[in-house]
Design a protein around this motif. Structure first.
Motif, PDB file in Angstrom:
ATOM      1  N   ARG A  75     -37.977 -43.289  -4.276  1.00 37.84           N
ATOM      2  CA  ARG A  75     -37.636 -42.250  -3.309  1.00 37.84           C
ATOM      3  C   ARG A  75     -37.635 -40.897  -4.009  1.00 37.84           C
ATOM      4  N   THR A  76     -38.224 -39.936  -3.346  1.00 33.70           N
ATOM      5  CA  THR A  76     -38.283 -38.602  -3.937  1.00 33.70           C
ATOM      6  C   THR A  76     -36.976 -37.860  -3.677  1.00 33.70           C
ATOM      7  N   ARG A  77     -36.815 -36.773  -4.350  1.00 30.83           N
ATOM      8  CA  ARG A  77     -35.609 -35.965  -4.203  1.00 30.83           C
ATOM      9  C   ARG A  77     -35.482 -35.437  -2.767  1.00 30.83           C
ATOM     10  N   ALA A  78     -36.605 -35.066  -2.167  1.00 31.33           N
ATOM     11  CA  ALA A  78     -36.573 -34.559  -0.799  1.00 31.33           C
ATOM     12  C   ALA A  78     -36.149 -35.654   0.179  1.00 31.33           C
ATOM     13  N   GLN A  79     -36.584 -36.876  -0.060  1.00 33.11           N
ATOM     14  CA  GLN A  79     -36.174 -37.975   0.820  1.00 33.11           C
ATOM     15  C   GLN A  79     -34.681 -38.246   0.695  1.00 33.11           C
ATOM     16  N   ARG A  80     -34.149 -38.169  -0.529  1.00 34.56           N
ATOM     17  CA  ARG A  80     -32.711 -38.397  -0.710  1.00 34.56           C
ATOM     18  C   ARG A  80     -31.903 -37.296  -0.046  1.00 34.56           C
ATOM     19  N   ALA A  81     -32.358 -36.049  -0.155  1.00 33.80           N
ATOM     20  CA  ALA A  81     -31.644 -34.943   0.477  1.00 33.80           C
ATOM     21  C   ALA A  81     -31.708 -35.071   1.995  1.00 33.80           C
ATOM     22  N   ALA A  82     -32.850 -35.504   2.527  1.00 35.73           N
ATOM     23  CA  ALA A  82     -32.964 -35.678   3.973  1.00 35.73           C
ATOM     24  C   ALA A  82     -32.052 -36.804   4.451  1.00 35.73           C
ATOM     25  N   ASP A  83     -31.891 -37.853   3.654  1.00 35.73           N
ATOM     26  CA  ASP A  83     -31.001 -38.943   4.051  1.00 35.73           C
ATOM     27  C   ASP A  83     -29.540 -38.504   4.059  1.00 35.73           C
ATOM     28  N   LYS A  84     -29.176 -37.610   3.161  1.00 33.29           N
ATOM     29  CA  LYS A  84     -27.791 -37.147   3.114  1.00 33.29           C
ATOM     30  C   LYS A  84     -27.447 -36.302   4.332  1.00 33.29           C
ATOM     31  N   THR A  85     -28.374 -35.527   4.816  1.00 26.86           N
ATOM     32  CA  THR A  85     -28.101 -34.623   5.938  1.00 26.86           C
ATOM     33  C   THR A  85     -28.508 -35.201   7.289  1.00 26.86           C
ATOM     34  N   ALA A  86     -29.038 -36.434   7.314  1.00 31.63           N
ATOM     35  CA  ALA A  86     -29.494 -37.031   8.569  1.00 31.63           C
ATOM     36  C   ALA A  86     -28.310 -37.430   9.435  1.00 31.63           C
TER      37      ALA A  86
END
Length: 140
Positions: A75-86
């Protein structure tokens, strides 16, 4: 392609031809242009290679089983950040999966590549066959 008796006989004949050429060059006395008698360790290795040649060639060129290596997806950093704010609804929605990568189908080789592969298999046929058997036993 199934390993048939006719395939084995044809490939054993091709392998025998290559091995006889290489072995005769090894037994040739170049000063007198005579073949030297005797059976050396290299001759034993060539005999084993001749027996393994058809099977190793089948493994390299004709085996068309579907063997897929596992793929590692990080998982890329952008995917992890998107999961946190989803939101909760976004997390519950089914995710679209990427299509699996598939290998290109095997195509027929040109005659000179088949000849080069035959020369290589004359020397390393037992090693390739042993690796194939070890892989098959482990992954069955």
């Amino acid at each position: 392609m199934k390993l048939t008796w006719q395939y084995w006989l044809k490939q054993a004949g091709i392998g025998l031809l290559f091995i006889l050429v290489v072995a005769s060059l090894g037994h040739l006395n170049y000063t007198q242009w005579r073949l030297l008698p005797g059976w050396t360790m290299a001759d034993w290795w060539f005999a084993v290679c001749w027996l393994c040649f058809p099977f190793a060639k089948w493994v390299i060129l004709e085996d068309n089983r579907d063997v897929q290596a596992p793929t590692i997806r990080r998982r890329t950093r952008a995917q992890r950040a998107a999961d946190k704010t989803a939101s909760v609804y976004e997390k519950m929605a089914p995710k679209a999966r990427e299509p699996r990568l598939t290998a290109a189908p095997k195509t027929a080789l040109v005659w000179y590549w088949r000849g080069l592969i035959d020369v290589v298999l004359v020397f390393v046929g037992p090693l390739i066959l042993g690796g194939f058997l070890a892989y098959s036993l482990r992954h069955n």
